[in-house]
Design a protein around this motif. Structure first.
Motif, PDB file in Angstrom:
ATOM      1  N   HIS A 294     -11.390   4.035  -2.481  1.00 56.88           N
ATOM      2  CA  HIS A 294     -11.472   3.181  -1.293  1.00 56.88           C
ATOM      3  C   HIS A 294     -12.388   3.784  -0.230  1.00 56.88           C
ATOM      4  CE1 HIS A 294     -10.272   0.649   2.094  1.00 56.88           C
ATOM      5  NE2 HIS A 294     -10.139   1.765   2.779  1.00 56.88           N
ATOM      6  N   LYS A 295     -12.250   5.070   0.012  1.00 59.05           N
ATOM      7  CA  LYS A 295     -13.079   5.708   1.040  1.00 59.05           C
ATOM      8  C   LYS A 295     -14.557   5.610   0.686  1.00 59.05           C
ATOM      9  CE  LYS A 295      -9.470   8.810   2.708  1.00 59.05           C
ATOM     10  NZ  LYS A 295      -8.892  10.171   2.652  1.00 59.05           N
ATOM     11  N   PHE A 296     -14.874   5.806  -0.593  1.00 57.07           N
ATOM     12  CA  PHE A 296     -16.266   5.653  -1.033  1.00 57.07           C
ATOM     13  C   PHE A 296     -16.730   4.210  -0.846  1.00 57.07           C
ATOM     14  CE2 PHE A 296     -19.090   4.295  -4.489  1.00 57.07           C
ATOM     15  CZ  PHE A 296     -20.184   5.137  -4.274  1.00 57.07           C
ATOM     16  N   SER A 329      -8.205  -0.485  -4.709  1.00 62.86           N
ATOM     17  CA  SER A 329      -9.478  -0.123  -4.070  1.00 62.86           C
ATOM     18  C   SER A 329     -10.474  -1.270  -4.070  1.00 62.86           C
ATOM     19  CB  SER A 329     -10.094   1.101  -4.746  1.00 62.86           C
ATOM     20  OG  SER A 329     -10.567   0.792  -6.043  1.00 62.86           O
ATOM     21  N   GLN A 330     -10.244  -2.300  -4.896  1.00 66.23           N
ATOM     22  CA  GLN A 330     -11.125  -3.465  -4.886  1.00 66.23           C
ATOM     23  C   GLN A 330     -10.869  -4.370  -3.684  1.00 66.23           C
ATOM     24  OE1 GLN A 330     -12.657  -5.721  -8.071  1.00 66.23           O
ATOM     25  NE2 GLN A 330     -11.566  -4.571  -9.633  1.00 66.23           N
ATOM     26  N   MET A 331      -9.770  -4.147  -2.981  1.00 66.03           N
ATOM     27  CA  MET A 331      -9.439  -4.999  -1.841  1.00 66.03           C
ATOM     28  C   MET A 331     -10.481  -4.888  -0.733  1.00 66.03           C
ATOM     29  SD  MET A 331      -6.474  -6.432  -2.632  1.00 66.03           S
ATOM     30  CE  MET A 331      -5.537  -6.807  -1.155  1.00 66.03           C
ATOM     31  N   ARG A 332     -11.210  -3.800  -0.683  1.00 66.58           N
ATOM     32  CA  ARG A 332     -12.177  -3.582   0.393  1.00 66.58           C
ATOM     33  C   ARG A 332     -13.281  -4.627   0.399  1.00 66.58           C
ATOM     34  NH1 ARG A 332     -15.341  -3.778   3.757  1.00 66.58           N
ATOM     35  NH2 ARG A 332     -16.185  -2.140   5.109  1.00 66.58           N
ATOM     36  N   GLY A 333     -13.637  -5.147  -0.771  1.00 71.68           N
ATOM     37  CA  GLY A 333     -14.793  -6.025  -0.840  1.00 71.68           C
ATOM     38  C   GLY A 333     -14.526  -7.475  -0.489  1.00 71.68           C
ATOM     39  N   GLY A 334     -13.275  -7.918  -0.549  1.00 71.92           N
ATOM     40  CA  GLY A 334     -12.970  -9.303  -0.204  1.00 71.92           C
ATOM     41  C   GLY A 334     -12.978 -10.251  -1.384  1.00 71.92           C
ATOM     42  N   ILE A 335     -13.430  -9.798  -2.558  1.00 73.66           N
ATOM     43  CA  ILE A 335     -13.336 -10.574  -3.789  1.00 73.66           C
ATOM     44  C   ILE A 335     -13.020  -9.593  -4.911  1.00 73.66           C
ATOM     45  CG2 ILE A 335     -15.835 -10.458  -4.261  1.00 73.66           C
ATOM     46  CD1 ILE A 335     -15.567 -13.291  -5.515  1.00 73.66           C
ATOM     47  N   ILE A 336     -12.106  -9.942  -5.770  1.00 72.54           N
ATOM     48  CA  ILE A 336     -11.743  -9.105  -6.906  1.00 72.54           C
ATOM     49  C   ILE A 336     -12.579  -9.534  -8.104  1.00 72.54           C
ATOM     50  CG2 ILE A 336      -9.874  -8.322  -8.412  1.00 72.54           C
ATOM     51  CD1 ILE A 336      -9.487  -7.516  -5.494  1.00 72.54           C
ATOM     52  N   ASP A 337     -13.088  -8.567  -8.848  1.00 74.07           N
ATOM     53  CA  ASP A 337     -13.895  -8.877 -10.030  1.00 74.07           C
ATOM     54  C   ASP A 337     -13.259  -8.248 -11.258  1.00 74.07           C
ATOM     55  OD1 ASP A 337     -16.342 -10.016 -11.214  1.00 74.07           O
ATOM     56  OD2 ASP A 337     -16.794  -7.916 -11.694  1.00 74.07           O
ATOM     57  N   THR A 338     -13.471  -8.889 -12.408  1.00 75.37           N
ATOM     58  CA  THR A 338     -12.887  -8.383 -13.648  1.00 75.37           C
ATOM     59  C   THR A 338     -13.762  -8.737 -14.835  1.00 75.37           C
ATOM     60  OG1 THR A 338     -10.857  -8.373 -14.988  1.00 75.37           O
ATOM     61  CG2 THR A 338     -11.465 -10.454 -13.980  1.00 75.37           C
ATOM     62  N   VAL A 487      -0.263 -14.512 -10.256  1.00 74.44           N
ATOM     63  CA  VAL A 487      -0.918 -13.712  -9.226  1.00 74.44           C
ATOM     64  C   VAL A 487      -0.265 -12.339  -9.204  1.00 74.44           C
ATOM     65  CG1 VAL A 487      -1.583 -15.686  -7.808  1.00 74.44           C
ATOM     66  CG2 VAL A 487       0.599 -14.523  -7.371  1.00 74.44           C
ATOM     67  N   THR A 488      -1.036 -11.346  -8.775  1.00 74.07           N
ATOM     68  CA  THR A 488      -0.544  -9.977  -8.659  1.00 74.07           C
ATOM     69  C   THR A 488      -0.411  -9.622  -7.185  1.00 74.07           C
ATOM     70  OG1 THR A 488      -1.545  -9.311 -10.749  1.00 74.07           O
ATOM     71  CG2 THR A 488      -1.032  -7.558  -9.188  1.00 74.07           C
ATOM     72  N   CYS A 489       0.673  -8.955  -6.830  1.00 69.73           N
ATOM     73  CA  CYS A 489       0.931  -8.550  -5.449  1.00 69.73           C
ATOM     74  C   CYS A 489       0.506  -7.101  -5.223  1.00 69.73           C
ATOM     75  CB  CYS A 489       2.421  -8.651  -5.133  1.00 69.73           C
ATOM     76  SG  CYS A 489       3.136 -10.279  -5.375  1.00 69.73           S
ATOM     77  N   MET A 490       0.112  -6.796  -3.999  1.00 68.39           N
ATOM     78  CA  MET A 490      -0.115  -5.419  -3.584  1.00 68.39           C
ATOM     79  C   MET A 490       1.173  -4.882  -2.956  1.00 68.39           C
ATOM     80  SD  MET A 490      -3.190  -4.487  -4.427  1.00 68.39           S
ATOM     81  CE  MET A 490      -2.950  -5.475  -5.905  1.00 68.39           C
ATOM     82  N   PRO A 491       1.611  -3.688  -3.356  1.00 70.32           N
ATOM     83  CA  PRO A 491       2.891  -3.169  -2.853  1.00 70.32           C
ATOM     84  C   PRO A 491       2.754  -2.472  -1.498  1.00 70.32           C
ATOM     85  CG  PRO A 491       1.947  -1.625  -4.408  1.00 70.32           C
ATOM     86  CD  PRO A 491       0.996  -2.796  -4.356  1.00 70.32           C
ATOM     87  N   GLU A 492       3.842  -2.415  -0.775  1.00 73.45           N
ATOM     88  CA  GLU A 492       3.905  -1.609   0.443  1.00 73.45           C
ATOM     89  C   GLU A 492       3.763  -0.149   0.036  1.00 73.45           C
ATOM     90  OE1 GLU A 492       3.888  -1.362   4.379  1.00 73.45           O
ATOM     91  OE2 GLU A 492       4.640  -3.237   3.541  1.00 73.45           O
ATOM     92  N   THR A 493       2.711   0.511   0.554  1.00 73.97           N
ATOM     93  CA  THR A 493       2.398   1.874   0.112  1.00 73.97           C
ATOM     94  C   THR A 493       2.045   2.725   1.329  1.00 73.97           C
ATOM     95  OG1 THR A 493       1.430   0.883  -1.894  1.00 73.97           O
ATOM     96  CG2 THR A 493       1.064   3.237  -1.557  1.00 73.97           C
ATOM     97  N   PRO A 494       3.020   3.415   1.917  1.00 72.56           N
ATOM     98  CA  PRO A 494       2.750   4.195   3.132  1.00 72.56           C
ATOM     99  C   PRO A 494       1.597   5.180   2.979  1.00 72.56           C
ATOM    100  CG  PRO A 494       5.108   4.027   2.750  1.00 72.56           C
ATOM    101  CD  PRO A 494       4.439   3.454   1.539  1.00 72.56           C
ATOM    102  N   ALA A 495       1.389   5.713   1.778  1.00 74.42           N
ATOM    103  CA  ALA A 495       0.303   6.681   1.571  1.00 74.42           C
ATOM    104  C   ALA A 495      -1.072   6.026   1.604  1.00 74.42           C
ATOM    105  CB  ALA A 495       0.506   7.402   0.236  1.00 74.42           C
ATOM    106  N   LEU A 496      -1.113   4.689   1.541  1.00 80.63           N
ATOM    107  CA  LEU A 496      -2.385   3.956   1.591  1.00 80.63           C
ATOM    108  C   LEU A 496      -2.332   2.979   2.770  1.00 80.63           C
ATOM    109  CD1 LEU A 496      -2.850   3.130  -2.227  1.00 80.63           C
ATOM    110  CD2 LEU A 496      -3.776   5.084  -0.954  1.00 80.63           C
ATOM    111  N   PRO A 497      -2.490   3.467   3.994  1.00 74.22           N
ATOM    112  CA  PRO A 497      -2.344   2.596   5.169  1.00 74.22           C
ATOM    113  C   PRO A 497      -3.369   1.466   5.221  1.00 74.22           C
ATOM    114  CG  PRO A 497      -3.230   4.750   5.784  1.00 74.22           C
ATOM    115  CD  PRO A 497      -2.779   4.863   4.364  1.00 74.22           C
ATOM    116  N   TRP A 498      -4.468   1.607   4.497  1.00 76.76           N
ATOM    117  CA  TRP A 498      -5.500   0.571   4.462  1.00 76.76           C
ATOM    118  C   TRP A 498      -5.136  -0.585   3.530  1.00 76.76           C
ATOM    119  CZ3 TRP A 498      -6.816   0.302  -0.592  1.00 76.76           C
ATOM    120  CH2 TRP A 498      -6.682   1.467  -1.369  1.00 76.76           C
ATOM    121  N   LEU A 499      -4.131  -0.402   2.678  1.00 74.57           N
ATOM    122  CA  LEU A 499      -3.761  -1.424   1.696  1.00 74.57           C
ATOM    123  C   LEU A 499      -2.769  -2.402   2.316  1.00 74.57           C
ATOM    124  CD1 LEU A 499      -3.924  -2.493  -1.216  1.00 74.57           C
ATOM    125  CD2 LEU A 499      -2.016  -0.966  -1.795  1.00 74.57           C
TER     126      LEU A 499
END
Length: 667
Positions: A294-296, A329-338, A487-499
């Motif tokens: 994500h940082k990258f 980490s794909q959440m940063r871009g605004g669209i998920i690709d696969t 659909v897939t959910c993103m979990p509450e993850t205190p170690a990843l405050p950006w998520l």
């Protein structure tokens, strides 16, 4: 035990495939020779495109859908254009193929392998000593493609890093340990811990997106026809490349950086340091690797924005049997690709037993974000049943609500005439091309409705990162996606405050249990909850039965297959036939109906563009307006009226008398 069963299954599949291929090769000796070229007549679906691309403004995300700036909704049916096709296609053929792509129903092209070292020349020139300079001549080729595609109403997806290999002259720190004695080095994986590789990738992004197309007068960053950029193709630490940074991999300086980052993250989060750096294990390592990615991606995305580009950004892709732990980490871009590639026999598999092409795509649909599929295909080389894939992928994409689908690929070879038979160049493959217009109509014209029910895969953080949740480990995923939306959910993850954790409040969802089967025991059919399509896997049939599209693809067993308004009596062991309204009316009221016919096409030789084409025989009976006439626009075929009779509002078409035409019209 699962591994033993998998090995036995693969051995049996290989033996079956070899036996089938030998039988088909013997049978095909009497099949007529034919080939697909630029001169082959196709249906004209270019009216689905608005021209030029970009007249509605930028494409943007609105929740899980794509819209233009003016509010017009859009979905994209696309193809990859890769490698030598970019650089070695002559200008007149660039325009001709852009027109053909539009006629076949495409409105998106992904530019891919433009920087790959195995492609010579590439964007840096021919055998360039450095990859820090873009070659003007090859940029001009890309300009020509973008301009021609734009003129035909086809949008562009640009990759920023695919197969670039750095040279000793590029200024990569610690180059010698990456190159391993060679004169070039790969970046994948190392880019996440190497400031010099990151700097070079940023410099490329800036130069590439700032380049002004001399034919349009716009830079790539300004071009509204460019809907998205992808920062780096198939490049992740969470599944594929994390292990190359470990202390035992012979890259000590990069490993030192990696270990320092892992230890700092573990200390900051209170994690076990030993578990945090162990990239191959689930648990804290997957959280750390997502944070590192994500940082990258955050820095790289800002660099893209600094060029003025305000379209969609894809960071990388979920690919190669990754679990959902690779998504955050794909959440940063605004669209998920696969990406996903299937196998021969995809139509036959029991979802209770194994995963298929579509399952791996479905898990990437994150709630609230659009989904692109920048690569899909059948991975088995020229699989005899490959003609099923286009309509099946299109139906599922519409049903699931996916936003941009790109087959890999339209061509990997120069498009000036002869094109060798291969999976990655469908431009000359009859098995795939004949069903592409039918697929485009299914997906783009709204012939398949979105699912009525949605299931949400919402594990908590301990399960999300702590174990592999993926189609190969989850019977729940495999058995639900052909029945309802996932659909897939993103979990509450205190170690990843950006998520941002998924919030389902106020939404209508069913919780998905990944370990439970949603298919009745003993059932040989899996059916969409809309009732518009089903896959009878015990028979090897995929059937669409919608109001304005009715299709049967797969195996036939000497008996008719009936949909609401069509009876398919096919003599061949396998084929695909689509009957579709072209004017948005129900089939029984349509004034124009397209009939697409495909089947087995066997390559004669790897260096011969001809295929042995199996003749399709049998009878179609279609309930439609009685005043319609059967027409073929294939100039080689001529009058096909002798194949057609009408009685009591039923059109009877003798497929053995249509003289090899694969696209027919009732109009």
């Amino acid at each position: 035990m699962r591994n033993i069963h998998s090995i036995l299954f693969i051995i049996c599949l290989c033996l079956f495939t070899l036996h089938s291929a030998r039988d088909v090769a013997e049978a095909s000796e009497d099949w007529p020779l034919d080939k697909i070229t630029l001169r082959t007549a196709t249906p004209d679906l270019s009216g689905l495109n608005h021209k030029p691309a970009g007249i509605h403004g930028r494409v943007m995300a609105q929740g899980d859908q794509l819209i233009f700036e003016d509010g017009t909704p859009i979905r994209f049916w696309g193809a990859n254009l890769q490698a030598y096709a970019i650089y070695f296609t002559e200008p007149r053929n660039i325009k001709a193929h852009a027109k053909r792509l539009a006629q076949l129903g495409f409105n998106l092209v992904r530019i891919h392998h433009h920087d790959s070292d195995w492609v010579q020349p590439n964007i840096f020139g021919e055998n360039a000593k450095t990859t820090t300079q873009l070659n003007p001549a090859w940029l001009n080729k890309l300009d020509q493609w973008i301009t021609a595609l734009k003129d035909e109403g086809i949008y562009i997806w640009l990759d920023l890093h695919v197969g670039r290999r750095f040279t000793a002259s590029d200024g990569v720190e610690n180059f010698e340990e990456l190159a391993g004695g060679q004169d070039k080095a790969d970046a994948v994986g190392f880019n996440f811990v190497s400031p010099s590789i990151e700097r070079l990738m940023k410099e490329f992004q800036t130069a590439f997106l700032s380049h002004k197309n001399k034919y349009t007068g716009l830079s790539y960053s300004e071009e509204p026809a460019v809907i998205a950029v992808q920062i780096t193709n198939e490049n992740d630490l969470t599944h594929h490349f994390g292990n190359i940074l470990l202390p035992d991999k012979g890259v000590p300086r990069h490993s030192e950086t990696y270990m320092a980052l892992a230890n700092a993250f573990a200390k900051e989060q209170g994690f076990d340091a030993e578990r945090t750096w162990r990239a191959w294990e689930f648990g804290p390592s997957k959280i750390f690797l997502n944070d590192l990615e994500h940082k990258f991606f955050d820095r790289m995305a800002q660099s893209v924005r600094d060029t003025g580009f305000d379209g969609l950004i894809s960071t990388t892709s979920l690919w190669g049997e990754m679990s959902i732990a690779g998504l955050p980490s794909q959440m940063r871009g605004g669209i998920i690709d696969t990406h996903s590639y299937g196998w021969e026999g995809e139509i036959d598999f029991d979802p209770r037993q194994r995963a298929g092409l579509l399952d791996w795509l479905a898990i990437a649909q994150v709630d609230g974000l659009p989904l692109s599929v920048s690569e899909w295909n059948i991975g088995t080389t020229l699989a005899e049943d490959r003609f099923v894939a286009p309509v099946r992928v299109a139906a599922m994409a519409a049903f699931q609500g996916w936003d941009a689908m790109m087959v890999y690929g339209y061509s990997q070879q120069g498009l000036n005439g002869h094109v060798f038979p291969e999976n990655w160049s469908i431009a000359s493959d009859p098995g795939m091309i004949w069903m592409m217009p039918a697929a485009a109509i299914l997906y783009r014209a709204g012939h398949i409705r979105q699912a009525e029910q949605t299931y949400a895969l919402c594990p908590d953080a301990s399960d999300f990162f702590g174990r592999s949740i993926a189609p190969d480990t989850s019977i729940g995923i495999r058995t639900i996606i052909e029945q309802s939306r996932l659909v897939t959910c993103m979990p509450e993850t205190p170690a990843l405050p950006w998520l941002t954790a998924t919030n389902l409040t106020g939404k209508s969802y069913q919780d998905l249990d990944p370990d439970r089967s949603y298919l009745k025991s003993g059932s040989g059919v899996v059916e969409a909850d809309t009732g518009e399509f089903f896959r009878a896997f015990e028979k090897g049939q995929f059937v669409v039965n919608a109001e304005n599209s009715q299709i049967v693809a797969g195996r036939f067993h000497g008996e008719p297959v009936k949909t609401s308004n069509v009876e398919f009596n096919v003599d061949n062991p396998m084929a695909a036939i689509a009957v579709q309204s072209l004017d948005q009316s129900a089939l029984t009221q349509a004034r124009r109906i397209l009939i697409s016919i495909s089947g087995r096409a066997i390559s004669v030789h790897p260096e011969d563009e001809n295929f042995r084409i199996e003749p399709i025989t049998g009878i179609l009976r279609i309930q439609a307006r009685p005043d319609l006439e059967l027409i073929s626009r294939d100039g080689r075929v001529g009058d096909v009226s002798a194949a057609h009779t009408v009685k009591d509002g039923v059109h009877e078409i003798d497929l053995g008398k249509v003289k090899g035409s694969r696209w027919l019209y009732l109009e």
